[in-house]
Design an enzyme around this catalytic site. Structure first.
Site, PDB file in Angstrom:
ATOM      1  N   GLU A   1     109.299   4.301 -23.689  1.00  0.00           N
ATOM      2  CA  GLU A   1     109.999   4.580 -24.957  1.00  0.00           C
ATOM      3  C   GLU A   1     109.191   5.594 -25.798  1.00  0.00           C
ATOM      4  O   GLU A   1     109.755   6.526 -26.364  1.00  0.00           O
ATOM      5  CB  GLU A   1     110.163   3.248 -25.698  1.00  0.00           C
ATOM      6  CG  GLU A   1     110.806   3.297 -27.048  1.00  0.00           C
ATOM      7  CD  GLU A   1     110.783   1.893 -27.684  1.00  0.00           C
ATOM      8  OE1 GLU A   1     111.203   0.906 -27.033  1.00  0.00           O
ATOM      9  OE2 GLU A   1     110.325   1.775 -28.835  1.00  0.00           O
TER      10      GLU A   1
ATOM     11  N   SER B   1     113.682  -6.631 -25.530  1.00  0.00           N
ATOM     12  CA  SER B   1     113.828  -5.295 -26.121  1.00  0.00           C
ATOM     13  C   SER B   1     115.213  -5.116 -26.718  1.00  0.00           C
ATOM     14  O   SER B   1     116.176  -5.707 -26.247  1.00  0.00           O
ATOM     15  CB  SER B   1     113.592  -4.210 -25.079  1.00  0.00           C
ATOM     16  OG  SER B   1     113.851  -2.951 -25.660  1.00  0.00           O
TER      17      SER B   1
ATOM     18  N   HIS C   1     107.816  -0.605 -20.455  1.00  0.00           N
ATOM     19  CA  HIS C   1     109.088  -0.180 -21.071  1.00  0.00           C
ATOM     20  C   HIS C   1     108.810   0.494 -22.416  1.00  0.00           C
ATOM     21  O   HIS C   1     109.317   1.573 -22.708  1.00  0.00           O
ATOM     22  CB  HIS C   1     109.989  -1.409 -21.245  1.00  0.00           C
ATOM     23  CG  HIS C   1     111.113  -1.228 -22.218  1.00  0.00           C
ATOM     24  ND1 HIS C   1     110.914  -1.195 -23.585  1.00  0.00           N
ATOM     25  CD2 HIS C   1     112.440  -1.053 -22.029  1.00  0.00           C
ATOM     26  CE1 HIS C   1     112.070  -1.007 -24.194  1.00  0.00           C
ATOM     27  NE2 HIS C   1     113.016  -0.925 -23.271  1.00  0.00           N
ATOM     28  N   ASN C   2     107.975  -0.147 -23.233  1.00  0.00           N
ATOM     29  CA  ASN C   2     107.649   0.430 -24.537  1.00  0.00           C
ATOM     30  C   ASN C   2     106.896   1.747 -24.389  1.00  0.00           C
ATOM     31  O   ASN C   2     107.099   2.677 -25.163  1.00  0.00           O
ATOM     32  CB  ASN C   2     106.822  -0.546 -25.374  1.00  0.00           C
ATOM     33  CG  ASN C   2     107.670  -1.641 -25.976  1.00  0.00           C
ATOM     34  OD1 ASN C   2     108.718  -1.985 -25.437  1.00  0.00           O
ATOM     35  ND2 ASN C   2     107.228  -2.210 -27.082  1.00  0.00           N
TER      36      ASN C   2
ATOM     37  N   LYS D   1     107.584  -5.258 -19.997  1.00  0.00           N
ATOM     38  CA  LYS D   1     108.033  -4.905 -21.348  1.00  0.00           C
ATOM     39  C   LYS D   1     107.064  -3.887 -21.973  1.00  0.00           C
ATOM     40  O   LYS D   1     107.477  -2.953 -22.666  1.00  0.00           O
ATOM     41  CB  LYS D   1     108.117  -6.167 -22.227  1.00  0.00           C
ATOM     42  CG  LYS D   1     108.341  -5.902 -23.725  1.00  0.00           C
ATOM     43  CD  LYS D   1     109.657  -5.226 -23.971  1.00  0.00           C
ATOM     44  CE  LYS D   1     110.137  -5.076 -25.391  1.00  0.00           C
ATOM     45  NZ  LYS D   1     109.259  -4.879 -26.493  1.00  0.00           N
TER      46      LYS D   1
HETATM   47  P1  NBP Z   1     106.857 -10.210 -37.183  1.00  0.00           P
HETATM   48  O1  NBP Z   1     106.162  -9.641 -36.026  1.00  0.00           O
HETATM   49  O2  NBP Z   1     106.849  -9.451 -38.458  1.00  0.00           O
HETATM   50  O3  NBP Z   1     106.271 -11.676 -37.461  1.00  0.00           O
HETATM   51  C1  NBP Z   1     106.713 -12.452 -38.559  1.00  0.00           C
HETATM   52  C2  NBP Z   1     106.867 -13.896 -38.160  1.00  0.00           C
HETATM   53  O4  NBP Z   1     105.620 -14.425 -37.666  1.00  0.00           O
HETATM   54  C3  NBP Z   1     107.264 -14.763 -39.355  1.00  0.00           C
HETATM   55  O5  NBP Z   1     108.157 -15.746 -38.919  1.00  0.00           O
HETATM   56  C4  NBP Z   1     105.931 -15.362 -39.790  1.00  0.00           C
HETATM   57  O6  NBP Z   1     106.047 -16.559 -40.510  1.00  0.00           O
HETATM   58  C5  NBP Z   1     105.328 -15.623 -38.443  1.00  0.00           C
HETATM   59  N1  NBP Z   1     103.871 -15.890 -38.468  1.00  0.00           N
HETATM   60  C6  NBP Z   1     102.831 -15.088 -38.786  1.00  0.00           C
HETATM   61 BR1  NBP Z   1     102.983 -13.358 -39.366  1.00  0.00          BR
HETATM   62  N2  NBP Z   1     101.636 -15.681 -38.673  1.00  0.00           N
HETATM   63  C7  NBP Z   1     101.915 -16.940 -38.290  1.00  0.00           C
HETATM   64  C8  NBP Z   1     101.104 -18.063 -38.009  1.00  0.00           C
HETATM   65  N3  NBP Z   1      99.776 -17.986 -38.069  1.00  0.00           N
HETATM   66  N4  NBP Z   1     101.714 -19.204 -37.650  1.00  0.00           N
HETATM   67  C9  NBP Z   1     103.053 -19.281 -37.578  1.00  0.00           C
HETATM   68  N5  NBP Z   1     103.892 -18.238 -37.814  1.00  0.00           N
HETATM   69  C10 NBP Z   1     103.333 -17.086 -38.170  1.00  0.00           C
HETATM   70  O7  NBP Z   1     108.397 -10.549 -36.816  1.00  0.00           O
HETATM   71  P2  NBP Z   1     109.465  -9.707 -35.966  1.00  0.00           P
HETATM   72  O8  NBP Z   1     109.447  -8.265 -36.321  1.00  0.00           O
HETATM   73  O9  NBP Z   1     110.726 -10.488 -36.095  1.00  0.00           O
HETATM   74  O10 NBP Z   1     108.935  -9.828 -34.472  1.00  0.00           O
HETATM   75  C11 NBP Z   1     108.739 -11.075 -33.820  1.00  0.00           C
HETATM   76  C12 NBP Z   1     108.121 -10.826 -32.460  1.00  0.00           C
HETATM   77  O11 NBP Z   1     109.025 -10.019 -31.683  1.00  0.00           O
HETATM   78  C13 NBP Z   1     106.814 -10.044 -32.523  1.00  0.00           C
HETATM   79  O12 NBP Z   1     105.943 -10.499 -31.514  1.00  0.00           O
HETATM   80  C14 NBP Z   1     107.239  -8.615 -32.255  1.00  0.00           C
HETATM   81  O13 NBP Z   1     106.197  -7.835 -31.696  1.00  0.00           O
HETATM   82  C15 NBP Z   1     108.370  -8.831 -31.251  1.00  0.00           C
HETATM   83  N6  NBP Z   1     109.359  -7.763 -31.186  1.00  0.00           N
HETATM   84  C16 NBP Z   1     109.781  -7.131 -32.298  1.00  0.00           C
HETATM   85  C17 NBP Z   1     110.740  -6.123 -32.223  1.00  0.00           C
HETATM   86  C18 NBP Z   1     111.254  -5.426 -33.448  1.00  0.00           C
HETATM   87  O14 NBP Z   1     112.065  -4.488 -33.291  1.00  0.00           O
HETATM   88  N7  NBP Z   1     110.848  -5.848 -34.649  1.00  0.00           N
HETATM   89  C19 NBP Z   1     111.280  -5.792 -30.982  1.00  0.00           C
HETATM   90  C20 NBP Z   1     110.862  -6.484 -29.851  1.00  0.00           C
HETATM   91  C21 NBP Z   1     109.900  -7.467 -29.974  1.00  0.00           C
HETATM   92  P3  NBP Z   1     106.127 -16.519 -42.113  1.00  0.00           P
HETATM   93  O15 NBP Z   1     107.561 -16.203 -42.434  1.00  0.00           O
HETATM   94  O16 NBP Z   1     105.755 -17.886 -42.532  1.00  0.00           O
HETATM   95  O17 NBP Z   1     105.189 -15.477 -42.593  1.00  0.00           O
END
Ligand code: NBP
Length: 481
Positions: free
Chosen positions: A194, A133, A190-191, A187
């Site tokens: 939130e 988080s 936690h969300n 987690k």
């Molecule tokens: P996203 O949740 O937007 O995911 C994008 C990533 O997933 C890119 O690297 C993309 O690759 C890859 N991807 C996808 Br879409 N489909 C795929 C597949 N079939 N095979 C391989 N790679 C694949 O990214 P994020 O917002 O950075 O979040 C990452 C994780 O962290 C998620 O699980 C999210 O729930 C979690 N999270 C996010 C936050 C936040 O604030 N954003 C906070 C806490 C946790 P590509 O570039 O080739 O499309």
């Protein structure tokens, strides 16, 4: 930047916002980090912009990526939760070796994590579902990390994860949560908390805006002031910042030009579904999820425009008093929302045999994460004082805090009802509090009704056993157990 033949201590696959920032955080802490993303453009973008921040190893294929890691290999997956995670796990498992560790740092559903861990264990791999988080900023500068999975994996991973996590009073906001899916479960809750926290802040804002007629700038001042007291928290702090933001196109406060339809990605909904299964009333979280859904029902809301409001009351005349009442109502409702979340964690721990320690969670949520707040110190102390608290509300500090706030809480909810301002989370938290402390609930009537139409039986207050009244017969009572 170095070539992939160099041995890296950890690999990160999935280099969108979260993965890139965690990879940079790791590199800034002196680790050599192998980088991989499905489309290589993101890897190159990261290296182009930040390649000089530490030792990165650029890789294009999964084989190169895994080959670049020292053994036992450690890979952190940061891809979109769901099918993408399963696909990446499968690709990794095909080339990794027994003893290697796969860490899923995405927002996975905890039941998926339980399933994935079992499947990886069967293949000799260690699988760690880790809740992370703190959003984009936390990932870069120190998130709160909630790793589950086998204790042995934490022995190898712990120092690394702790080193990149947030620190409060020198204590890392990362600890081994418990077995299998417990990290992602925690987690998820936690969300959910939130969601409740944000909804409560939203209701406070709504009251100040519509009951007192304050504009965004004035409400920002109120939140800034609140942030120096017991409500001090990241969410209250950013609320003040958001409310101060002026839209450059219209010159109006930005909040007044944003469409009032809240979206959601699913973790709040998962929390409520899980709470329903566990039989834990998380009313604050549920109201928050429903409030977002209602706000998003735009066609229905447009059609409902002009519905009768009923007899409305006068707005409060003493703005300072009402503002203070809202502050106290917010604090009391927040205590209820956290108490309910901790109840859910305790119930999950019992259901899955995880042996979770609520005090540990309060400790690691004090920094890095979105719900970080000075309030978490009080929760930590409450569980240190009594690890078996039946409810957080019953800890001496919180009992006192609510006693001090309850009159204001009632005034705020009744004023909101009289003015026609929706306060679902404030009101349901107050009802929860009243139900919890009630000597006799109407559930006795419910039990009698259930026995009437379904012979479901009831217990009596004066003797043990189960009883049934012959409702359609002579109405005598039988003891059934
Ligand atoms: P996203 O949740 O937007 O995911 C994008 C990533 O997933 C890119 O690297 C993309 O690759 C890859 N991807 C996808 Br879409 N489909 C795929 C597949 N079939 N095979 C391989 N790679 C694949 O990214 P994020 O917002 O950075 O979040 C990452 C994780 O962290 C998620 O699980 C999210 O729930 C979690 N999270 C996010 C936050 C936040 O604030 N954003 C906070 C806490 C946790 P590509 O570039 O080739 O499309």
């Amino acid at each position: 930047m170095t070539s992939f033949s160099v041995t890296a201590q950890i690999g990160v696959t999935g280099l969108a916002v979260m993965g890139s920032n965690i990879a940079r955080n790791l590199a800034r802490h002196g680790y050599t980090v192998a980088l991989h993303n499905r489309s290589v453009a993101k890897t190159d973008a990261l290296l182009g912009a930040h390649g000089n921040e530490g030792a990165f190893v650029r890789t294009e294929t999964i084989e190169e990526f895994v080959g670049a890691l020292e053994k036992p290999r450690r890979v952190l997956i940061m891809v979109k939760a769901g099918e993408a995670t399963d696909a990446v796990i499968e690709d990794l498992a095909a080339v990794m070796e027994p003893g290697d560790i796969i860490i899923d740092g995405g927002n996975a559903l905890y039941t998926d994590t339980i399933r994935r861990e079992a499947a990886m264990t069967a293949r000799g791999l260690n699988f760690v579902g880790a809740g992370i988080s703190g959003g984009e900023e936390g990932a870069l500068n120190g998130p709160s990390i909630m790793p589950g999975g086998p204790k042995e994996s934490y022995e190898s991973l712990g120092p690394l994860l702790e080193s990149i996590s947030a620190k409060v009073d020198g204590v890392a906001c990362c600890t081994h949560i418990g077995p299998d899916g417990s990290g992602h479960f925690v987690k998820m809750v936690h969300n959910g908390i939130e969601y409740a926290d944000m909804q409560l802040i939203g209701e406070a804002y709504h009251l100040l805006r519509d009951a007192l007629g304050f504009d965004a700038g004035r409400i920002a001042e109120v939140f800034t002031d609140w942030n120096s007291g017991e409500l001090e928290s990241y969410l209250v702090e950013i609320t003040a910042e958001v409310l101060q933001q002026i839209d450059t196109t219209t010159g109006k406060p930005l909040v007044d030009v944003i469409v009032d339809a809240a979206e959601q990605k699913g973790t709040g909904r998962w929390t409520v579904k899980s709470a329903l299964d566990l039989g834990v009333p998380v009313t604050g979280i549920a109201e928050a999820v429903f409030a977002r859904a209602l706000s998003g029902s735009r066609a229905q809301r447009r059609a409902a425009d002009g519905l009768a409001s009923g007899m409305l009351a006068e707005n409060p005349t003493d703005a300072a008093q009402f503002t203070e009442d809202v502050r106290k109502a917010l604090y009391a409702s927040k205590i209820v929302a956290y108490a309910q979340g901790f109840d859910q964690i305790a119930a999950g721990s019992t259901e899955y045999g995880w042996g979770l320690y609520p005090g540990d969670l309060a400790t690691i949520w004090r920094g890095g994460c979105i719900i970080r707040a000075s309030f978490l110190d009080r929760i930590k102390e409450a569980y240190e004082g009594n690890p078996d608290l039946p409810s957080l509300i019953l800890a001496p500090y919180f009992r006192e805090a609510i006693a001090e706030a309850v009159d204001s809480w009632r005034r705020v909810v009744s004023t909101a009802v009289r003015l026609g301002i929706p306060v679902p989370a404030f009101a349901s938290s107050l009802s929860y509090y009243d139900a919890l402390r009630a000597e006799r609930l109407p559930a006795a009537l419910t039990q009698a009704q259930r026995d009437f139409f379904g012979a479901h039986t009831y217990e009596r207050t004066d003797r043990p056993g189960k009883f049934h009244t012959l409702w359609s017969g002579d109405r005598s009572e039988l003891r059934t157990e």
